[in-house]
Design a protein around this motif. Structure first.
Motif, PDB file in Angstrom:
ATOM      1  N   ARG A  19     -15.108  -0.617  -0.897  1.00 17.26           N
ATOM      2  CA  ARG A  19     -15.062  -1.969  -0.333  1.00 17.26           C
ATOM      3  C   ARG A  19     -14.047  -1.980   0.792  1.00 17.26           C
ATOM      4  N   LYS A  20     -14.117  -2.996   1.620  1.00 18.48           N
ATOM      5  CA  LYS A  20     -13.194  -3.088   2.761  1.00 18.48           C
ATOM      6  C   LYS A  20     -11.753  -3.210   2.261  1.00 18.48           C
ATOM      7  N   VAL A  21     -10.872  -2.378   2.787  1.00 18.25           N
ATOM      8  CA  VAL A  21      -9.434  -2.506   2.518  1.00 18.25           C
ATOM      9  C   VAL A  21      -8.799  -2.884   3.852  1.00 18.25           C
ATOM     10  N   THR A  22      -8.124  -4.024   3.893  1.00 20.09           N
ATOM     11  CA  THR A  22      -7.543  -4.451   5.174  1.00 20.09           C
ATOM     12  C   THR A  22      -6.290  -3.621   5.465  1.00 20.09           C
ATOM     13  N   PRO A  23      -5.905  -3.546   6.732  1.00 19.66           N
ATOM     14  CA  PRO A  23      -4.662  -2.824   7.049  1.00 19.66           C
ATOM     15  C   PRO A  23      -3.468  -3.375   6.269  1.00 19.66           C
ATOM     16  N   ALA A  24      -3.418  -4.695   6.085  1.00 20.75           N
ATOM     17  CA  ALA A  24      -2.277  -5.279   5.351  1.00 20.75           C
ATOM     18  C   ALA A  24      -2.273  -4.796   3.901  1.00 20.75           C
ATOM     19  N   GLU A  25      -3.464  -4.781   3.302  1.00 24.90           N
ATOM     20  CA  GLU A  25      -3.576  -4.297   1.917  1.00 24.90           C
ATOM     21  C   GLU A  25      -3.179  -2.821   1.821  1.00 24.90           C
ATOM     22  N   ALA A  26      -3.637  -2.057   2.818  1.00 24.10           N
ATOM     23  CA  ALA A  26      -3.322  -0.620   2.829  1.00 24.10           C
ATOM     24  C   ALA A  26      -1.828  -0.408   2.964  1.00 24.10           C
ATOM     25  N   ARG A  27      -1.200  -1.151   3.862  1.00 27.59           N
ATOM     26  CA  ARG A  27       0.256  -1.012   4.060  1.00 27.59           C
ATOM     27  C   ARG A  27       0.986  -1.299   2.765  1.00 27.59           C
ATOM     28  N   GLU A  28       0.557  -2.337   2.068  1.00 27.21           N
ATOM     29  CA  GLU A  28       1.246  -2.715   0.828  1.00 27.21           C
ATOM     30  C   GLU A  28       1.069  -1.625  -0.239  1.00 27.21           C
ATOM     31  N   ALA A  29      -0.175  -1.151  -0.380  1.00 29.53           N
ATOM     32  CA  ALA A  29      -0.439  -0.133  -1.414  1.00 29.53           C
ATOM     33  C   ALA A  29       0.316   1.153  -1.120  1.00 29.53           C
ATOM     34  N   ILE A  30       0.315   1.561   0.151  1.00 29.09           N
ATOM     35  CA  ILE A  30       0.991   2.821   0.507  1.00 29.09           C
ATOM     36  C   ILE A  30       2.501   2.666   0.315  1.00 29.09           C
ATOM     37  N   SER A  31       3.051   1.504   0.691  1.00 32.19           N
ATOM     38  CA  SER A  31       4.505   1.281   0.556  1.00 32.19           C
ATOM     39  C   SER A  31       4.954   1.360  -0.898  1.00 32.19           C
TER      40      SER A  31
END
Ligand SMILES: NC(=O)c1ccc[n+]([C@@H]2O[C@H](COP(=O)([O-])OP(=O)(O)OC[C@H]3O[C@@H](n4cnc5c(N)ncnc54)[C@H](OP(=O)(O)O)[C@@H]3O)[C@@H](O)[C@H]2O)c1
Length: 340
Positions: free
Chosen positions: A255-267
């Motif tokens: 499913r689509k992962v937004t850049p904001a979501e990705a930044r949060e998960a990676i952080s």
């Protein structure tokens, strides 16, 4: 705390040097330390915890009384001597590619699949330096939405080839600075000049036109993630950088992962940091990671052609998290899990 007797095969090499420093810096409970290398280095000395320790030649009889043996030498030496070390009762942590895809050898990044350590039968493999950086960025995204495809281009530092490649780049740069501009500068470790150049390969080529490094990257990523069908496709290159592998990664998710979501998960993921403020030219570079353990991720942005695609720029120190740090973390996990 229980003391752990440790041998380092390849103690005089680029990765071996980092391993010894990390065992000191992270206060690993080393009892006896046995530095091993080739006959060329036997009799030389390394310094460990302020004391001089003599380097011995690695032979099948080198491992008696050792609890953990790190292999940071050549693949052929790991093939020959790792079984002898395991037979002598030690747990082998191998940095070469020799054992990584063996079905009975766990291939481990401690932040990702530590439980695989319990399956070891004497040999544990640590992944390729490009695989580790890549997978540290991929796993947090996969936890948000399963990965469906990964496309990677690597830009790999010369220290990934070892100490002689570092010397080759240094010599070429000095020769060029001294005024040599005609033709290619002398080269031996790489097939073409590496200084001021980009080589579209790492290691050697296979029959299908891919390099061995490329095939390792995809096979190892699938094994560690436990996703044997995941499409991972790539080009590996070598660049005139001393330390730090950079990777341009296009990842697609279910499913689509937004850049904001990705930044949060990676952080949130241990061992990874987001460095991503392109408007102010803040992004990870190889110079930023040299001598450090975190994998840095930046340039996180939507792909313009695939609504479920994200671009990432991933950088990590190939000698540290890509090699020595990951190996020492494996040893620390073995102690923590009571396996050594
Ligand atoms: N460099 C990286 O970023 C990286 C990352 C991941 C994995 N690795 C893997 O880690 C291993 C070491 O790489 P490196 O970059 O540290 O290489 P390196 O700088 O060339 O060092 C090689 C080491 O292996 C020793 N050695 C070579 N032949 C030997 C033999 N026949 N018997 C005993 N010791 C021998 C050398 O000893 P002498 O000094 O006596 O020659 C030296 O200590 C390789 O398997 C490599 O693929 C490297």
């Amino acid at each position: 705390m229980k003391k752990v007797n440790v041998a380092v095969v390849g103690a005089t090499g680029a990765v071996g040097h980092q391993l010894l420093r990390l065992l000191e810096d992270r206060n690993f409970p080393v009892g006896t330390l046995r530095p091993l290398a080739s006959a060329r280095s036997a009799g030389s000395a390394i310094t460990f915890r302020g004391e001089s320790v003599t380097v011995q030649e690695a032979t099948p009889d080198s491992f008696g009384g050792m609890d953990i043996v790190f292999f940071a030498a050549t693949g052929s030496l790991s093939k020959e001597l790792a079984p002898a070390a395991a037979k002598a009762g030690a747990i082998v942590i191998d940095k070469s590619s020799t054992w990584r895809m063996h079905p009975e050898v766990p291939l481990v990044v401690p932040e990702i699949n530590p439980e695989d350590l319990r399956k070891h039968k004497g040999i544990i493999a640590s992944p390729n330096c490009t695989t580790i950086g890549l997978i540290m960025a991929l796993k947090p995204l996969h936890d948000v939405s399963p990965l469906t495809r990964v496309v990677v281009t690597t830009m790999q530092a010369v220290s990934g080839t070892g100490k002689e490649a570092i010397e080759e780049l240094e010599t070429q740069a000095k020769t060029w600075a001294a005024g040599a501009t005609e033709g290619e500068l002398a080269h031996d470790i790489y097939k073409r000049q590496i200084a001021f150049n980009v080589l579209p390969y790492a290691e050697s080529f296979t029959e299908n036109g891919y390099s061995t490094e490329e095939l390792k990257l995809s096979a190892e990523t699938r094994k560690i993630m436990g996703l044997p069908e995941l499409p991972v496709t790539m080009t590996c290159t070598r660049v005139p950088v001393f330390i730090g592998h950079s990777e341009s990664v296009l990842v697609s998710t279910e499913r689509k992962v937004t850049p904001a979501e990705a930044r949060e998960a990676i952080s949130r993921f241990p061992g990874v940091k987001v460095v991503d403020d392109p408007a102010n030219f803040v992004f990870p570079t190889a110079i930023d990671v040299a001598g450090t353990d975190d994998t840095l991720v930046g340039r996180i942005r939507e792909d313009l052609t695939d609504p479920n695609g994200l671009w990432l720029w991933v950088v990590s120190d190939n000698l540290r998290k890509g090699a020595a740090t990951n190996a020492v973390q494996i040893a620390e996990k073995l102690v923590e899990m009571g396996l050594v």
